[in-house]
Design an enzyme around this catalytic site. Sequence first.
Site, PDB file in Angstrom:
ATOM      1  N   GLN A   1       0.881  -1.171   0.000  1.00 63.13           N
ATOM      2  CA  GLN A   1       0.000   0.000   0.000  1.00 63.13           C
ATOM      3  C   GLN A   1       0.915   1.216   0.000  1.00 63.13           C
ATOM      4  O   GLN A   1       1.415   1.625   1.031  1.00 63.13           O
ATOM      5  CB  GLN A   1      -0.943   0.015   1.204  1.00 63.13           C
ATOM      6  CG  GLN A   1      -1.787   1.274   1.340  1.00 63.13           C
ATOM      7  CD  GLN A   1      -2.581   1.587   0.083  1.00 63.13           C
ATOM      8  OE1 GLN A   1      -3.124   0.693  -0.563  1.00 63.13           O
ATOM      9  NE2 GLN A   1      -2.642   2.854  -0.289  1.00 63.13           N
ATOM     10  N   SER A   2       1.128   1.799  -1.175  1.00 60.21           N
ATOM     11  CA  SER A   2       2.119   2.859  -1.327  1.00 60.21           C
ATOM     12  C   SER A   2       1.587   4.247  -1.012  1.00 60.21           C
ATOM     13  O   SER A   2       2.343   5.133  -0.609  1.00 60.21           O
ATOM     14  CB  SER A   2       2.690   2.836  -2.746  1.00 60.21           C
ATOM     15  OG  SER A   2       3.419   1.649  -2.985  1.00 60.21           O
TER      16      SER A   2
ATOM     17  N   PRO B   1      -6.186  -2.172   4.490  1.00 62.97           N
ATOM     18  CA  PRO B   1      -6.641  -1.054   5.323  1.00 62.97           C
ATOM     19  C   PRO B   1      -7.628  -0.107   4.658  1.00 62.97           C
ATOM     20  O   PRO B   1      -8.219   0.739   5.341  1.00 62.97           O
ATOM     21  CB  PRO B   1      -5.339  -0.321   5.663  1.00 62.97           C
ATOM     22  CG  PRO B   1      -4.418  -0.636   4.539  1.00 62.97           C
ATOM     23  CD  PRO B   1      -4.758  -2.041   4.135  1.00 62.97           C
ATOM     24  N   TYR B   2      -7.820  -0.230   3.344  1.00 62.64           N
ATOM     25  CA  TYR B   2      -8.713   0.689   2.639  1.00 62.64           C
ATOM     26  C   TYR B   2      -9.808  -0.090   1.914  1.00 62.64           C
ATOM     27  O   TYR B   2      -9.767  -1.317   1.817  1.00 62.64           O
ATOM     28  CB  TYR B   2      -7.924   1.525   1.634  1.00 62.64           C
ATOM     29  CG  TYR B   2      -6.861   2.375   2.260  1.00 62.64           C
ATOM     30  CD1 TYR B   2      -7.196   3.464   3.054  1.00 62.64           C
ATOM     31  CD2 TYR B   2      -5.510   2.089   2.072  1.00 62.64           C
ATOM     32  CE1 TYR B   2      -6.226   4.251   3.643  1.00 62.64           C
ATOM     33  CE2 TYR B   2      -4.521   2.871   2.657  1.00 62.64           C
ATOM     34  CZ  TYR B   2      -4.890   3.954   3.439  1.00 62.64           C
ATOM     35  OH  TYR B   2      -3.920   4.725   4.019  1.00 62.64           O
TER      36      TYR B   2
ATOM     37  N   GLY C   1     -10.429   0.432  -1.371  1.00 62.10           N
ATOM     38  CA  GLY C   1      -9.784   0.084  -2.622  1.00 62.10           C
ATOM     39  C   GLY C   1      -8.600   0.986  -2.871  1.00 62.10           C
ATOM     40  O   GLY C   1      -8.466   2.048  -2.264  1.00 62.10           O
ATOM     41  N   MET C   2      -7.719   0.563  -3.762  1.00 62.25           N
ATOM     42  CA  MET C   2      -6.573   1.372  -4.155  1.00 62.25           C
ATOM     43  C   MET C   2      -6.422   1.260  -5.660  1.00 62.25           C
ATOM     44  O   MET C   2      -6.357   0.159  -6.214  1.00 62.25           O
ATOM     45  CB  MET C   2      -5.309   0.894  -3.432  1.00 62.25           C
ATOM     46  CG  MET C   2      -4.063   1.701  -3.801  1.00 62.25           C
ATOM     47  SD  MET C   2      -4.226   3.445  -3.357  1.00 62.25           S
ATOM     48  CE  MET C   2      -3.228   4.202  -4.645  1.00 62.25           C
ATOM     49  N   GLU C   3      -6.356   2.419  -6.308  1.00 58.75           N
ATOM     50  CA  GLU C   3      -6.476   2.525  -7.762  1.00 58.75           C
ATOM     51  C   GLU C   3      -5.208   2.201  -8.526  1.00 58.75           C
ATOM     52  O   GLU C   3      -4.912   2.824  -9.556  1.00 58.75           O
ATOM     53  CB  GLU C   3      -6.940   3.932  -8.124  1.00 58.75           C
ATOM     54  CG  GLU C   3      -5.966   5.062  -7.777  1.00 58.75           C
ATOM     55  CD  GLU C   3      -6.134   5.642  -6.391  1.00 58.75           C
ATOM     56  OE1 GLU C   3      -5.641   6.756  -6.151  1.00 58.75           O
ATOM     57  OE2 GLU C   3      -6.771   4.992  -5.543  1.00 58.75           O
ATOM     58  N   ASN C   4      -4.412   1.251  -8.073  1.00 53.22           N
ATOM     59  CA  ASN C   4      -3.184   0.912  -8.776  1.00 53.22           C
ATOM     60  C   ASN C   4      -3.478   0.651 -10.252  1.00 53.22           C
ATOM     61  O   ASN C   4      -4.352  -0.155 -10.575  1.00 53.22           O
ATOM     62  CB  ASN C   4      -2.546  -0.324  -8.142  1.00 53.22           C
ATOM     63  CG  ASN C   4      -2.283  -0.113  -6.662  1.00 53.22           C
ATOM     64  OD1 ASN C   4      -1.701   0.873  -6.249  1.00 53.22           O
ATOM     65  ND2 ASN C   4      -2.741  -1.047  -5.848  1.00 53.22           N
TER      66      ASN C   4
ATOM     67  N   HIS D   1     -15.550   3.783  -8.279  1.00 57.58           N
ATOM     68  CA  HIS D   1     -14.621   4.799  -7.786  1.00 57.58           C
ATOM     69  C   HIS D   1     -13.195   4.503  -8.248  1.00 57.58           C
ATOM     70  O   HIS D   1     -12.520   5.387  -8.806  1.00 57.58           O
ATOM     71  CB  HIS D   1     -14.676   4.842  -6.255  1.00 57.58           C
ATOM     72  CG  HIS D   1     -13.822   5.903  -5.648  1.00 57.58           C
ATOM     73  ND1 HIS D   1     -14.294   7.155  -5.354  1.00 57.58           N
ATOM     74  CD2 HIS D   1     -12.504   5.904  -5.287  1.00 57.58           C
ATOM     75  CE1 HIS D   1     -13.328   7.888  -4.835  1.00 57.58           C
ATOM     76  NE2 HIS D   1     -12.223   7.143  -4.773  1.00 57.58           N
ATOM     77  N   GLU D   2     -12.737   3.276  -8.025  1.00 55.56           N
ATOM     78  CA  GLU D   2     -11.355   2.962  -8.385  1.00 55.56           C
ATOM     79  C   GLU D   2     -11.158   2.991  -9.896  1.00 55.56           C
ATOM     80  O   GLU D   2     -10.098   3.407 -10.382  1.00 55.56           O
ATOM     81  CB  GLU D   2     -10.950   1.602  -7.816  1.00 55.56           C
ATOM     82  CG  GLU D   2     -11.142   1.451  -6.306  1.00 55.56           C
ATOM     83  CD  GLU D   2     -10.536   2.578  -5.479  1.00 55.56           C
ATOM     84  OE1 GLU D   2      -9.585   3.230  -5.953  1.00 55.56           O
ATOM     85  OE2 GLU D   2     -11.019   2.823  -4.364  1.00 55.56           O
TER      86      GLU D   2
ATOM     87  N   HIS E   1     -10.642   6.503 -11.177  1.00 50.16           N
ATOM     88  CA  HIS E   1      -9.279   7.011 -10.999  1.00 50.16           C
ATOM     89  C   HIS E   1      -8.432   6.833 -12.257  1.00 50.16           C
ATOM     90  O   HIS E   1      -7.399   7.510 -12.405  1.00 50.16           O
ATOM     91  CB  HIS E   1      -8.600   6.291  -9.836  1.00 50.16           C
ATOM     92  CG  HIS E   1      -8.782   6.950  -8.510  1.00 50.16           C
ATOM     93  ND1 HIS E   1      -8.365   8.233  -8.261  1.00 50.16           N
ATOM     94  CD2 HIS E   1      -9.323   6.489  -7.348  1.00 50.16           C
ATOM     95  CE1 HIS E   1      -8.633   8.548  -7.000  1.00 50.16           C
ATOM     96  NE2 HIS E   1      -9.222   7.511  -6.427  1.00 50.16           N
TER      97      HIS E   1
ATOM     98  N   GLU F   1      -9.277  12.762  -5.482  1.00 50.45           N
ATOM     99  CA  GLU F   1     -10.426  12.104  -4.860  1.00 50.45           C
ATOM    100  C   GLU F   1     -11.751  12.820  -5.113  1.00 50.45           C
ATOM    101  O   GLU F   1     -12.794  12.177  -5.236  1.00 50.45           O
ATOM    102  CB  GLU F   1     -10.188  11.938  -3.368  1.00 50.45           C
ATOM    103  CG  GLU F   1      -8.977  11.081  -3.023  1.00 50.45           C
ATOM    104  CD  GLU F   1      -9.050   9.664  -3.560  1.00 50.45           C
ATOM    105  OE1 GLU F   1     -10.123   9.240  -4.053  1.00 50.45           O
ATOM    106  OE2 GLU F   1      -8.030   8.959  -3.507  1.00 50.45           O
TER     107      GLU F   1
ATOM    108  N   ASP G   1      -1.327  11.371   5.507  1.00 49.85           N
ATOM    109  CA  ASP G   1      -2.352  10.426   5.946  1.00 49.85           C
ATOM    110  C   ASP G   1      -3.390  11.088   6.849  1.00 49.85           C
ATOM    111  O   ASP G   1      -4.379  10.462   7.211  1.00 49.85           O
ATOM    112  CB  ASP G   1      -1.711   9.252   6.691  1.00 49.85           C
ATOM    113  CG  ASP G   1      -1.139   8.209   5.744  1.00 49.85           C
ATOM    114  OD1 ASP G   1      -1.526   8.195   4.569  1.00 49.85           O
ATOM    115  OD2 ASP G   1      -0.293   7.411   6.185  1.00 49.85           O
TER     116      ASP G   1
ATOM    117  N   TYR H   1     -12.762  14.092  -0.688  1.00 52.18           N
ATOM    118  CA  TYR H   1     -13.712  13.262  -1.429  1.00 52.18           C
ATOM    119  C   TYR H   1     -15.037  14.000  -1.639  1.00 52.18           C
ATOM    120  O   TYR H   1     -15.434  14.287  -2.759  1.00 52.18           O
ATOM    121  CB  TYR H   1     -13.996  11.959  -0.680  1.00 52.18           C
ATOM    122  CG  TYR H   1     -12.878  10.949  -0.659  1.00 52.18           C
ATOM    123  CD1 TYR H   1     -12.934   9.800  -1.455  1.00 52.18           C
ATOM    124  CD2 TYR H   1     -11.785  11.105   0.180  1.00 52.18           C
ATOM    125  CE1 TYR H   1     -11.919   8.860  -1.421  1.00 52.18           C
ATOM    126  CE2 TYR H   1     -10.768  10.172   0.220  1.00 52.18           C
ATOM    127  CZ  TYR H   1     -10.836   9.050  -0.579  1.00 52.18           C
ATOM    128  OH  TYR H   1      -9.828   8.116  -0.546  1.00 52.18           O
TER     129      TYR H   1
ATOM    130  N   LYS I   1     -11.880   2.270   7.652  1.00 55.97           N
ATOM    131  CA  LYS I   1     -13.179   2.940   7.600  1.00 55.97           C
ATOM    132  C   LYS I   1     -14.230   2.177   8.394  1.00 55.97           C
ATOM    133  O   LYS I   1     -15.103   2.773   9.036  1.00 55.97           O
ATOM    134  CB  LYS I   1     -13.634   3.074   6.149  1.00 55.97           C
ATOM    135  CG  LYS I   1     -15.052   3.605   5.965  1.00 55.97           C
ATOM    136  CD  LYS I   1     -15.395   3.675   4.490  1.00 55.97           C
ATOM    137  CE  LYS I   1     -16.786   4.259   4.269  1.00 55.97           C
ATOM    138  NZ  LYS I   1     -17.859   3.306   4.579  1.00 55.97           N
TER     139      LYS I   1
END
Length: 653
Positions: free
Chosen positions: A180-181, A307-308, A310-313, A336-337, A340, A359, A415, A423, A599
Amino acid sequence: MRSSILTVCLVAALTAAAGCSRDAATPAADSTPPAATPEAKVNDTAAAADRDEHSYAQPDLVRIDDLALQLAVDFASKTLTGSATYTLDWADPKANQLVLDSRDLKIEKVVGERADGKWVDLKFALADADKTLGSKLTIDVPERSKRVRVSYVTSPGASGLQWLEPSMTEGKKTPFMFSQSQQIHARSWVPLQDTPSVRFTYTAHVTGPKDAMVLMSADNDPKAARDGDYSFKMPQKIPSYLLAIAAGDLVFQPISNRAGVWAEPSMVKKAATEFADTEKMMETTEQLYGPYRWERYDILVLPPSFPYGGMENPRLTFATPTVIVGDKSLVSLVAHELAHSWSGNLVTFSSSKDGWLNEGFTSYVENRIVEALYGKERSDMENVIGRNELAAEFKTIDPKLQALALKPGTLKDPDEASSATVYTKGAWFLQFLEQRYGREVFDPFLRGYFDHFAFQSIPTTKFVEYAKANLLAKHPGKVSEAELEEWIYGPGIPKTAPATQSPRFDAVDAARKAWTEAGTLPDKALTAKWSTQEWVHFIEGMPETLKVEQLSALDAAYRFTGTPNGEIAQRWYPLAVRSGYRQADQAIAAFLQKIGRRKLIMPTYGELVKTPEGLKLAEDTFAKAKPGYHPITTASVEAVIAKAKSAPQAAAK
């Protein structure tokens, strides 16, 4: 990224960013520096405002143009070992140092390529670690080498990596690792110019156990053999926070010829069914905002500790399994992702001060996708939920964090940004523009914006310039510059904000009122048709506390305690804790141990720590859950518990 509404409360205050630009040249002792012209002062002020204060990098002197990774995945030591080779673009002819961001990395060797092709050792210095920024890595490059290579090893506790034992996975047989960058955690597994203002292409050669499939935010081949040796290429330039890697027992299920799902074997079919509308989402977004420019769009379903949401990699969205509830009611996360891919991955914020450019735009596009595929009723409900959360968050946070574009120094740690601001307020602002200009004007404007700044990283000032030239000037009398700047630079929500009504929520409000005032539970014929969004609204509108017998009646009717739906659990369990409904304690503990998505769990931890018995339950549960939590989640929970434990001492003083 789908984040937590509580990120503003993540960690204790952290130290401010250190210098991110080259020092000015020292004038000769007998010289008097010339007075700066007004124009120079304006330019210097703008440059300072746009500088990324959360990176040590000096991209105005030298930039990474391409990254080549050689990595070995070692589950036993929980480390990545290898090297990063940078192809450099030297912008300043006098520069002879490369400054990189790092966090808890062991730097073993640094070499540079000479003009004759030979590699020679380079001197380097790793500064003491800053709690927020990590360690500044300074490399002397006297010959201004075109390529520099850093050999290194990550720490087992790297903030951007999570290593899971087999027992913490869905299949329980094979260990799992994922990254998770975002925001500035890439520096914990690759030494980089870890700032979104720098974009680069990359390749990677990764080795690992033969029973672990390795994937990256690159050209993953759905037909790749699982053999422990993998190569990747990302031909489009991306910022560091979009670097991603994962390894585990992963298989592929196609959705369309350009989209599919990676997941553990027991999860993959369920996920593919839940995300079956992904291709329709892609087509809808292309009709609105232009072609998808990343070839494939696949989704990797991670273990529940992610931890999230989603992440839009790019090319490989990371997603939480908590949105797979069987009725597609939470697939707006995929919308959402995917969004992105235009807003964030294609046009990127240049620093965390401008997070809304990622966001806010993405949340707006997400809502347009949801409206197109699932109807305006659904999109309106999701808007109302988000804006209710914003209203609650804005009651507690510093007004300085409520501006879309933050002033330098406001955000100590990226963070800590207010999710409600970047958002929800960001999306609300774009809806304001849409309603003032009409979709026949605003949709082409937004598409033009994505085309104009494609594969660039920009600050808010660039958006403002573009909007003034292409909206305000071309369509005068619709929006004033004062209104535009109030939205972007002012706190709170302007009075000009468009309201969203939801008739379905009106019915939920009436049902809740009948129950709280007369004890009449909603008719089962009505609630049987309720979506997740309606149940969320039903619980969110409850009084701050209820009587235990009232909670028991609700539980008997709707079985909220133990619900597999994380969005409902996120609202129900804090209400149960505040109301002293101890019957839910066992289910609360199980939920907090199973789920690592911040969340969903942070609201419950936040309520538990307010009483001695709740604090004990929080500590006991966290002790069991911590091995399966991501380091980012761990830091969040530890901060909340530590603050609660220190509160009585602070009061005594």
